[in-house]
Design a protein around this motif. Structure first.
Motif, PDB file in Angstrom:
ATOM      1  N   ALA A  55       0.876  -1.157   0.069  1.00  0.00           N
ATOM      2  CA  ALA A  55       0.039  -0.094   0.003  1.00  0.00           C
ATOM      3  C   ALA A  55       0.973   1.497   0.123  1.00  0.00           C
ATOM      4  O   ALA A  55       0.205   2.084  -0.700  1.00  0.00           O
ATOM      5  CB  ALA A  55      -0.888   0.065   1.195  1.00  0.00           C
ATOM      6  N   VAL A  56       2.083   1.304   0.756  1.00  0.00           N
ATOM      7  CA  VAL A  56       2.929   2.420   0.783  1.00  0.00           C
ATOM      8  C   VAL A  56       3.429   2.622  -0.517  1.00  0.00           C
ATOM      9  O   VAL A  56       3.597   3.833  -1.023  1.00  0.00           O
ATOM     10  CB  VAL A  56       3.878   2.220   1.901  1.00  0.00           C
ATOM     11  N   ALA A  57       3.910   1.497  -1.417  1.00  0.00           N
ATOM     12  CA  ALA A  57       4.604   1.606  -2.487  1.00  0.00           C
ATOM     13  C   ALA A  57       3.692   2.224  -3.623  1.00  0.00           C
ATOM     14  O   ALA A  57       4.026   3.210  -4.197  1.00  0.00           O
ATOM     15  CB  ALA A  57       5.222   0.208  -3.059  1.00  0.00           C
ATOM     16  N   LYS A  58       2.253   1.559  -3.636  1.00  0.00           N
ATOM     17  CA  LYS A  58       1.217   2.106  -4.525  1.00  0.00           C
ATOM     18  C   LYS A  58       1.091   3.705  -4.404  1.00  0.00           C
ATOM     19  O   LYS A  58       0.970   4.384  -5.363  1.00  0.00           O
ATOM     20  CB  LYS A  58       0.040   1.441  -4.308  1.00  0.00           C
ATOM     21  N   ARG A  59       1.224   3.971  -3.010  1.00  0.00           N
ATOM     22  CA  ARG A  59       0.838   5.413  -2.960  1.00  0.00           C
ATOM     23  C   ARG A  59       1.885   6.455  -3.514  1.00  0.00           C
ATOM     24  O   ARG A  59       1.602   7.397  -3.969  1.00  0.00           O
ATOM     25  CB  ARG A  59       0.418   5.956  -1.497  1.00  0.00           C
ATOM     26  N   LEU A  60       3.226   5.967  -3.134  1.00  0.00           N
ATOM     27  CA  LEU A  60       4.224   6.675  -3.636  1.00  0.00           C
ATOM     28  C   LEU A  60       4.640   6.691  -4.958  1.00  0.00           C
ATOM     29  O   LEU A  60       4.792   7.533  -5.711  1.00  0.00           O
ATOM     30  CB  LEU A  60       5.558   6.160  -2.906  1.00  0.00           C
ATOM     31  N   ILE A  61       4.060   5.436  -5.708  1.00  0.00           N
ATOM     32  CA  ILE A  61       4.379   5.478  -7.331  1.00  0.00           C
ATOM     33  C   ILE A  61       3.164   6.258  -7.819  1.00  0.00           C
ATOM     34  O   ILE A  61       3.522   7.395  -8.599  1.00  0.00           O
ATOM     35  CB  ILE A  61       4.103   4.012  -7.476  1.00  0.00           C
ATOM     36  N   ALA A  62       1.941   6.537  -7.234  1.00  0.00           N
ATOM     37  CA  ALA A  62       0.932   7.317  -7.778  1.00  0.00           C
ATOM     38  C   ALA A  62       1.299   8.992  -7.632  1.00  0.00           C
ATOM     39  O   ALA A  62       1.279   9.677  -8.546  1.00  0.00           O
ATOM     40  CB  ALA A  62      -0.300   7.181  -6.976  1.00  0.00           C
ATOM     41  N   PHE A  63       2.060   9.335  -6.361  1.00  0.00           N
ATOM     42  CA  PHE A  63       2.503  10.687  -6.290  1.00  0.00           C
ATOM     43  C   PHE A  63       3.697  10.793  -6.985  1.00  0.00           C
ATOM     44  O   PHE A  63       3.768  11.783  -7.588  1.00  0.00           O
ATOM     45  CB  PHE A  63       2.858  10.747  -4.520  1.00  0.00           C
ATOM     46  N   VAL A  64       4.638  10.243  -7.031  1.00  0.00           N
ATOM     47  CA  VAL A  64       6.110  10.406  -7.818  1.00  0.00           C
ATOM     48  C   VAL A  64       5.579  10.496  -9.405  1.00  0.00           C
ATOM     49  O   VAL A  64       6.201  11.326 -10.001  1.00  0.00           O
ATOM     50  CB  VAL A  64       7.132   9.383  -7.305  1.00  0.00           C
ATOM     51  N   GLU A  65       4.790   9.659  -9.781  1.00  0.00           N
ATOM     52  CA  GLU A  65       4.584   9.652 -11.251  1.00  0.00           C
ATOM     53  C   GLU A  65       4.092  10.865 -11.479  1.00  0.00           C
ATOM     54  O   GLU A  65       4.202  11.260 -13.062  1.00  0.00           O
ATOM     55  CB  GLU A  65       3.852   8.361 -11.505  1.00  0.00           C
ATOM     56  N   SER A  66       3.251  11.553 -10.976  1.00  0.00           N
ATOM     57  CA  SER A  66       2.599  12.495 -11.409  1.00  0.00           C
ATOM     58  C   SER A  66       3.262  13.837 -10.885  1.00  0.00           C
ATOM     59  O   SER A  66       2.610  15.011 -10.851  1.00  0.00           O
ATOM     60  CB  SER A  66       1.104  12.717 -10.839  1.00  0.00           C
ATOM     61  N   SER A  67       4.375  13.656 -10.114  1.00  0.00           N
ATOM     62  CA  SER A  67       4.865  15.120  -9.652  1.00  0.00           C
ATOM     63  C   SER A  67       6.098  15.391 -10.687  1.00  0.00           C
ATOM     64  O   SER A  67       6.296  14.786 -11.627  1.00  0.00           O
ATOM     65  CB  SER A  67       5.796  14.572  -8.227  1.00  0.00           C
ATOM     66  N   HIS A  68       6.489  16.839 -10.573  1.00  0.00           N
ATOM     67  CA  HIS A  68       7.459  17.263 -11.402  1.00  0.00           C
ATOM     68  C   HIS A  68       8.300  18.517 -10.641  1.00  0.00           C
ATOM     69  O   HIS A  68       8.117  19.619 -11.157  1.00  0.00           O
ATOM     70  CB  HIS A  68       6.544  18.133 -12.449  1.00  0.00           C
ATOM     71  N   PHE A  69       9.054  17.951  -9.760  1.00  0.00           N
ATOM     72  CA  PHE A  69       9.761  18.790  -8.706  1.00  0.00           C
ATOM     73  C   PHE A  69      11.210  18.981  -9.750  1.00  0.00           C
ATOM     74  O   PHE A  69      11.447  18.292 -10.503  1.00  0.00           O
ATOM     75  CB  PHE A  69      10.033  17.973  -7.522  1.00  0.00           C
ATOM     76  N   GLU A  70      11.919  20.078  -9.113  1.00  0.00           N
ATOM     77  CA  GLU A  70      13.148  20.227  -9.535  1.00  0.00           C
ATOM     78  C   GLU A  70      14.338  19.807  -8.908  1.00  0.00           C
ATOM     79  O   GLU A  70      15.132  18.810  -9.455  1.00  0.00           O
ATOM     80  CB  GLU A  70      13.610  21.704  -9.703  1.00  0.00           C
ATOM     81  N   LEU A  71      14.208  19.734  -7.537  1.00  0.00           N
ATOM     82  CA  LEU A  71      15.133  19.088  -6.546  1.00  0.00           C
ATOM     83  C   LEU A  71      14.873  17.805  -6.117  1.00  0.00           C
ATOM     84  O   LEU A  71      13.576  17.504  -5.690  1.00  0.00           O
ATOM     85  CB  LEU A  71      15.350  20.117  -5.517  1.00  0.00           C
ATOM     86  N   VAL A  72      15.834  16.884  -5.854  1.00  0.00           N
ATOM     87  CA  VAL A  72      15.517  15.708  -5.126  1.00  0.00           C
ATOM     88  C   VAL A  72      15.115  15.845  -3.767  1.00  0.00           C
ATOM     89  O   VAL A  72      14.386  15.053  -3.141  1.00  0.00           O
ATOM     90  CB  VAL A  72      16.598  14.725  -5.353  1.00  0.00           C
ATOM     91  N   GLU A  73      15.529  16.766  -3.136  1.00  0.00           N
ATOM     92  CA  GLU A  73      15.451  17.220  -1.821  1.00  0.00           C
ATOM     93  C   GLU A  73      13.746  17.549  -1.430  1.00  0.00           C
ATOM     94  O   GLU A  73      13.346  16.945  -0.647  1.00  0.00           O
ATOM     95  CB  GLU A  73      16.087  18.491  -1.335  1.00  0.00           C
ATOM     96  N   THR A  74      13.264  17.939  -2.435  1.00  0.00           N
ATOM     97  CA  THR A  74      11.817  18.456  -2.594  1.00  0.00           C
ATOM     98  C   THR A  74      11.042  17.090  -2.444  1.00  0.00           C
ATOM     99  O   THR A  74       9.890  17.063  -1.827  1.00  0.00           O
ATOM    100  CB  THR A  74      11.425  19.528  -3.372  1.00  0.00           C
ATOM    101  N   LEU A  75      11.330  16.441  -3.689  1.00  0.00           N
ATOM    102  CA  LEU A  75      10.715  15.217  -3.675  1.00  0.00           C
ATOM    103  C   LEU A  75      10.777  14.292  -2.338  1.00  0.00           C
ATOM    104  O   LEU A  75       9.798  13.474  -2.076  1.00  0.00           O
ATOM    105  CB  LEU A  75      11.206  14.214  -5.068  1.00  0.00           C
ATOM    106  N   ALA A  76      11.995  14.264  -2.039  1.00  0.00           N
ATOM    107  CA  ALA A  76      12.145  13.177  -0.787  1.00  0.00           C
ATOM    108  C   ALA A  76      11.099  13.682   0.398  1.00  0.00           C
ATOM    109  O   ALA A  76      10.702  12.806   1.160  1.00  0.00           O
ATOM    110  CB  ALA A  76      13.709  13.316  -0.558  1.00  0.00           C
ATOM    111  N   GLU A  77      11.328  15.193   0.732  1.00  0.00           N
ATOM    112  CA  GLU A  77      10.599  15.996   1.665  1.00  0.00           C
ATOM    113  C   GLU A  77       9.046  15.324   1.472  1.00  0.00           C
ATOM    114  O   GLU A  77       8.508  15.102   2.632  1.00  0.00           O
ATOM    115  CB  GLU A  77      10.716  17.215   1.719  1.00  0.00           C
ATOM    116  N   ARG A  78       8.447  15.632   0.468  1.00  0.00           N
ATOM    117  CA  ARG A  78       6.959  15.516   0.187  1.00  0.00           C
ATOM    118  C   ARG A  78       6.689  13.982   0.189  1.00  0.00           C
ATOM    119  O   ARG A  78       5.656  13.588   0.806  1.00  0.00           O
ATOM    120  CB  ARG A  78       6.871  15.853  -1.174  1.00  0.00           C
ATOM    121  N   CYS A  79       7.533  12.856   0.074  1.00  0.00           N
ATOM    122  CA  CYS A  79       7.203  11.512   0.114  1.00  0.00           C
ATOM    123  C   CYS A  79       7.342  11.289   1.600  1.00  0.00           C
ATOM    124  O   CYS A  79       6.361  10.620   2.235  1.00  0.00           O
ATOM    125  CB  CYS A  79       8.353  10.683  -0.744  1.00  0.00           C
ATOM    126  N   ALA A  80       8.522  11.728   2.375  1.00  0.00           N
ATOM    127  CA  ALA A  80       8.405  11.499   3.802  1.00  0.00           C
ATOM    128  C   ALA A  80       7.017  12.190   4.338  1.00  0.00           C
ATOM    129  O   ALA A  80       6.432  11.543   5.574  1.00  0.00           O
ATOM    130  CB  ALA A  80       9.628  12.417   4.288  1.00  0.00           C
TER     131      ALA A  80
END
Ligand SMILES: Nc1nc2c(c(=O)[nH]1)N=C([C@H](O)[C@@H](O)CO)CN2
Length: 123
Positions: A55-80
């Protein structure tokens, strides 16, 4: 307190600071450790008592696939933030790798720890 982990979860997304990176999708890879008391589901043998890594993996896949951040820092923070707010994870370590982003290296990225390891729960 124990850990539930997800290793090398690879997801395609738009990520990067350069113009050419805004026009393509690149693979990012997640290694995640989440504090959880696994003694409870071990006693009940019930998926409802777990921190369900699928369930965790599915949620992260849905979020990350539709995201468009510039920095890995921002993506990591939002996933956390998702893990803590939606799954109630009290403590986590998240490594976000961008394979092949820097010539000569296998991967670059960030490691973040968020939250507090629950009191009195040895590690
Ligand atoms: N600390 C960071 N450094 C860099 C990032 C980043 O997200 N965090 N991003 C880039 C570029 O997008 C790079 O990955 C393209 O190869 C450079 N440095």
């Amino acid at each position: 307190m124990d850990v539930v982990f997800i290793e090398d979860l690879r997801i395609e997304t738009v990520i990067g600071i350069y113009d050419w990176e805004r026009k393509i999708r690149q693979t990012v890879a997640f290694d995640i450790e989440m504090a959880f008391d696994n003694a409870v589901p071990a006693a009940s043998d019930a998926i409802a008592d777990t921190l369900d890594y699928k369930a965790v993996a599915k949620r992260l896949i849905a979020f990350v696939e539709s995201s468009h951040f510039e920095l890995v820092e921002t993506l990591a923070e939002r996933c956390a933030q998702i893990l803590r707010e939606e799954f109630g994870v009290p403590w986590l370590r998240l490594k976000l790798s961008k394979p092949g982003a820097v010539t000569g290296s296998r991967a670059v990225g960030v490691i973040i720890e968020r939250g507090v390891w629950p009191d009195g729960a040895g590690r």
